[in-house]
Structures are given as C-alpha cells and as structure tokens.
Enzyme design. Structure first.
Site, PDB file in Angstrom:
ATOM      1  N   HIS A  18       0.834  -1.209   0.000  1.00 39.72           N
ATOM      2  CA  HIS A  18       0.000   0.000   0.000  1.00 39.72           C
ATOM      3  C   HIS A  18       0.864   1.252   0.000  1.00 39.72           C
ATOM      4  O   HIS A  18       0.548   2.241  -0.641  1.00 39.72           O
ATOM      5  CB  HIS A  18      -0.924   0.010   1.228  1.00 39.72           C
ATOM      6  N   ASP A 116      -6.328   5.857   0.714  1.00 36.74           N
ATOM      7  CA  ASP A 116      -6.389   4.694  -0.171  1.00 36.74           C
ATOM      8  C   ASP A 116      -7.604   3.832   0.186  1.00 36.74           C
ATOM      9  O   ASP A 116      -8.420   4.200   1.039  1.00 36.74           O
ATOM     10  CB  ASP A 116      -5.051   3.948  -0.234  1.00 36.74           C
TER      11      ASP A 116
END
Ligand code: UDP
Length: 484
Positions: A18, A116
């Site tokens: 990520h 995100d």
C-alpha cells in the site's frame, strides 16, 4: 518549512504493497504537478523508518514530507489468526485519532486528503478540517467498479447466485467477475469482513473524486461504465480520474548482488519470480516450483519466503522482518545444481530495478497491481500466478483480455501446479513462438502507458485537474478567511 504551493495529504494503509503506490502518487504530484505533499503512513511491522527512507532515497524531494503515525496495538481487538484485510481495517480505524491530531497540529493545513482503499474511515476527518477528500484506488478500474457496485447488488444475487450457485457477478458495462476470481470479502455474509467491505464500497462514492491507477487506453470499457450515470446504476457519484500507471521509478541504484549477477546475464534471458510483498506458497508447491524452474533450463531469480500451509498472504505485514531460516524446504541439492543458472533471494529483492534490467525476459508474478504495472511499463511478458485480494481478477484480465500473460490450467489456490506445467509455462514465455505475440502486446501497452503519463497525456491531465481542484479550494479558503 514555509509551504508556498498547494498542499495535499495522502494516507497510506499498512503494508509495503500500500505504501509504495501512495509514495509514487506523492512523487508524481510533487514532480509533475507542483504540489506540496505530506504522506501519513499507518504503521505496520514491515514499515520501519529505515524502509521508508530507502524508498524515499530513490527520489528525494523537498516537497514531500513523510510522517509515520504511532503504531497501534490491535492484539486486544482481533485474533492473531484473523485475515489480513480485517487486520488492516482495524489498524486503520485505531489510527484515526493519531491522524486527526497530526492534521490539527499542522501549521499550514493541506487543502485535500487523499486516502487509499482502506482509508475511507478518515474521510470525516477531511470534512472536519474543510479539506477536499479523494480516494486513491491503487488498482484497476474493473476492481473499482466491482467494489462500488457490490453494495448495491441485490443480496440474493450476491449471496445466492454468485457465491452459493457460483454464477458470474454481472458488473454493468464491465466484464463479469467469475466466481473463481471473486473477492474473498464476498464469500461469507456472516463474516464482519463482508459488511465492512460493502461499507467501504459505499463510502468511496461519497468522495469528491476517485483516483484509479489505470489509464484510458488500458481499460476503456470499465472507465466508460464508471462514468456513465446509468450503466452502473449511477452508483459512481464521484468523478473518476484514471491517473496511472504509477509504477515505481528507479533512482540511483546502490550496490546489489542480484543486479550485479543480472549484469552478467545475456539480454532477456532471466525469468524473475516473486509473489509481492506478502505472498507465500505451501511447502509442496515450493518444491514443484523449484523443480519446474530447474527443468525449464532457463535462468531465474526467485524471491523465496519460508512456506506457509494455508495462508497465501502469510507474510503481508511481516516480510523484511523475519529471518529466512535455513532453506531446507527446497529440494535436496537444488541450490548446488542451480548455481550460476538461478539466484534464490531471501524475502525481498529490489524488484523495480530488476524489472528494468535488460537481462529480464519474463516475470512469474502473483499479479498484485503494482507488480503488474511494473511488468507492463517495462514491456515484460508474465506468468500469472494469483494468490489473494483482487489478483485472480487481475490474472484473468492479463491473460484473457490484454493477452500479456500465460497461466496454469487451474488456479494455484485450488490445486498444486505441478513441475511439468511450470516448466511448460516458463518455456512459453521465455522461448516459444507464443512469447513473440505476448511480447508485442505488452510492448504496445508499455507505449500507451508512457503516452498516458507524459505531459498532455490522459493520466497527466487527470492529475492536473486534481491540482486545479486543490488550488481552487485554497483560493476559496483565503477568500473566506479575509471575509471573516
Ligand atoms: N516488492 C519489492 N521487492 C520484493 C517484493 C515486492 O520491491 O521482493 C515491491 C514490488 O516492486 C511492488 C510491491 O512491492 O511495488 C508489491 O505490490 P503488489 O501490488 O505487486 O503486491 P502486494 O504486495 O500488494 O500483494
């Protein structure tokens, strides 16, 4: 530091898979769009300040600050055996107070917060501080469409037809998702993950915009569906900005034995084998893979992790932490026999540099979206070996739609892929005529990727729009402050 430019904050979920695309987005906004960026990193055991500085060293920048949020202890909330996604979601939730206090302590507050997939819980904080809020999907448009459409699918269709009767899940305007490829979150409506994931799908649509790591020419159909008010039942309320590919750019290369070894190999002669930041195989599968590579008689680099029996994402938070131990799970004498032909790299390799190297001819990949884009942007044919998350969808897209990969007859998560099949796949992407067709396709994609991200390209323009939004918001806030 005096910030003189429009300023946005990014929030990265735990895990290298990520953090890497979020940092890439930050770099792109700073270098090409003149923003100042602060990246908030949610701590995880594989994210250390040292790892962050290594990532930043490859492209140091005065206008990109990184702030590691204090780590949170979730051991009292979730069981150690809980699945990886639930751990991420809980960690994100527990980190929200630290994010709020970090933002409120900033002298100059950013005008936008970009979170995100797992950061949608932070969007109310953006509202509190009058910031614009965006969601950055570090994956593709088909996955985004599936995620935001799923909460609006009739429960009978999702649970009974798709999951119980194993019928494809229809996503209007996009390819359907076959049951074998479906997201783990959909499988059990009694699992909190099911409801958590559907909520995330709903929350994404409430953002001011959705950034997605793809580009117009790669996924025209899914992007059209996302923008069409009717096709997806109007669920994609927020504007969608395809801004990819954000694949890792390589900075100065420090000395590394893998790269030195690659320097000595002939052009396009090495297959790189890696399962992302967390993928693991069973011991039986590792033995078959080792034999398959050896039988193919092709040069290879294999990033090896100790086997785990029923957990394909087993190293997600821990890779880079643990020691490798002895490699006694590889076939007897394997390391001696492959000497000079193959390189076994424990735990972690400099993947972006490896894939850029002219000696690399193919990539056996778990099809994580970052790895996929790193392969495409280097024009490298793939063997698709999906393990978890949306990787099975990615593998189907790469093999059947984009035709840049081959794959095993059955999914590696369903059945052990045997050595003869592995040998055959390696030879297909490295030697056979089939290589040529795949190579041409992937080269076309490489060119279109470059065009999209270059000045004036579709993805470049999408990010310019975002920058403009931040500037406009800044002006509004200034006017408001003068009026007060
Ligand atoms: N990566 C790396 N070295 C490794 C394994 C992974 O540099 O040994 C990087 C890889 O280049 C990519 C990221 O970690 O940028 C993995 O992201 P991806 O989306 O492919 O998979 P995930 O880890 O999220 O499953």
């Amino acid at each position: 530091m005096q910030i003189t430019k429009p300023h946005a904050a990014l929030l990265a979920s735990p895990g290298m898979g990520h953090l890497i695309p979020v940092l890439e987005l930050g770099n792109r906004l700073v270098n090409h769009h003149n923003l100042h960026i602060t990246v908030f990193v949610v701590a995880a055991s594989d994210i250390t300040t040292e790892k962050i500085s290594q990532l930043l060293d490859s492209s140091p920048n005065d206008h990109l600050d990184v702030m590691l949020l204090p780590s949170v202890d979730i051991s009292g909330i979730v069981d150690p055996d809980t699945n990886m996604v639930t751990k991420i979601v809980v960690t994100m939730h527990e980190s929200l107070p630290a994010l709020r206090s970090a933002i409120s302590g900033m002298k100059i507050r950013p005008t936008a917060l970009i979170v995100d997939l797992f950061g949608t819980g932070a969007m109310p904080i953006a509202d509190e501080f009058e910031m614009l809020k965006y969601v950055f999907i570090a994956s593709n448009a088909w996955f985004l469409a599936t995620t935001i459409y799923a909460p609006f699918v009739d429960k009978k269709v999702l649970d009974d037809e798709h999951v119980d009767q194993k019928k494809p899940l229809k996503i209007p305007g996009c390819s359907s998702v076959r049951f074998e490829d479906t997201l783990e979150a959909f499988l059990d409506s009694n699992d909190p993950l099911y409801h958590g994931y559907l909520s995330v799908g709903r929350e994404i649509s409430t953002a001011d915009g959705i950034l997605v790591n793809t580009w117009e020419d790669l996924e025209p159909k899914s992007l059209r569906a996302l923008r069409d008010g009717k096709l997806l039942g109007g669920v994609a309320k927020a504007p969608v900005y395809p801004i990819g590919p954000l694949a890792r750019t390589v900075g100065p290369v420090s000395e590394n034995r893998v790269l030195e070894w690659l320097d000595m190999q002939p052009s396009e002669s090495v297959i790189y084998v890696s399962f992302g930041s967390g993928g693991t195989l069973s011991s039986k599968q590792m033995i078959e893979l080792a034999w398959g590579l050896e039988l193919s008689q092709q040069r290879f680099i294999w990033v090896v992790r100790p086997p785990l029996e029923n957990d394909v994402s087993g190293s997600f938070f821990t890779v880079g932490n643990g020691s490798m131990g002895t490699v006694d799970y590889l076939p007897d004498g394997f390391l001696n026999r492959i000497h000079n032909v193959g390189l076994v790299v424990p735990m972690w390799a400099p993947q972006a540099q490896i894939l850029e190297h002219p000696s690399i001819g193919a990539f056996l990949s778990h099809c994580g979206w970052n790895s996929t884009l790193e392969s495409i942007t280097n024009g490298i044919p793939m063997i698709a070996w999906p393990l978890y998350a949306e990787q099975k969808m990615n593998a189907t897209m790469l093999t059947e739609e984009l035709k840049v990969s081959v794959r095993s007859k059955e999914l590696p998560t369903e059945r052990i892929v045997e050595r003869q099949e592995i040998e055959m796949m390696v030879r297909k992407v490295m030697l056979d005529n089939e290589r040529l067709g795949i190579k041409n396709k992937v080269k076309e994609l490489k060119t279109s990727a470059l065009k999209a991200s270059s000045k004036g390209g579709s993805s470049y323009n999408s990010l310019s729009q975002l920058t403009q939004d931040c500037e406009n918001r800044l002006q509004c806030l200034k006017v408001k402050a003068q009026g007060a």
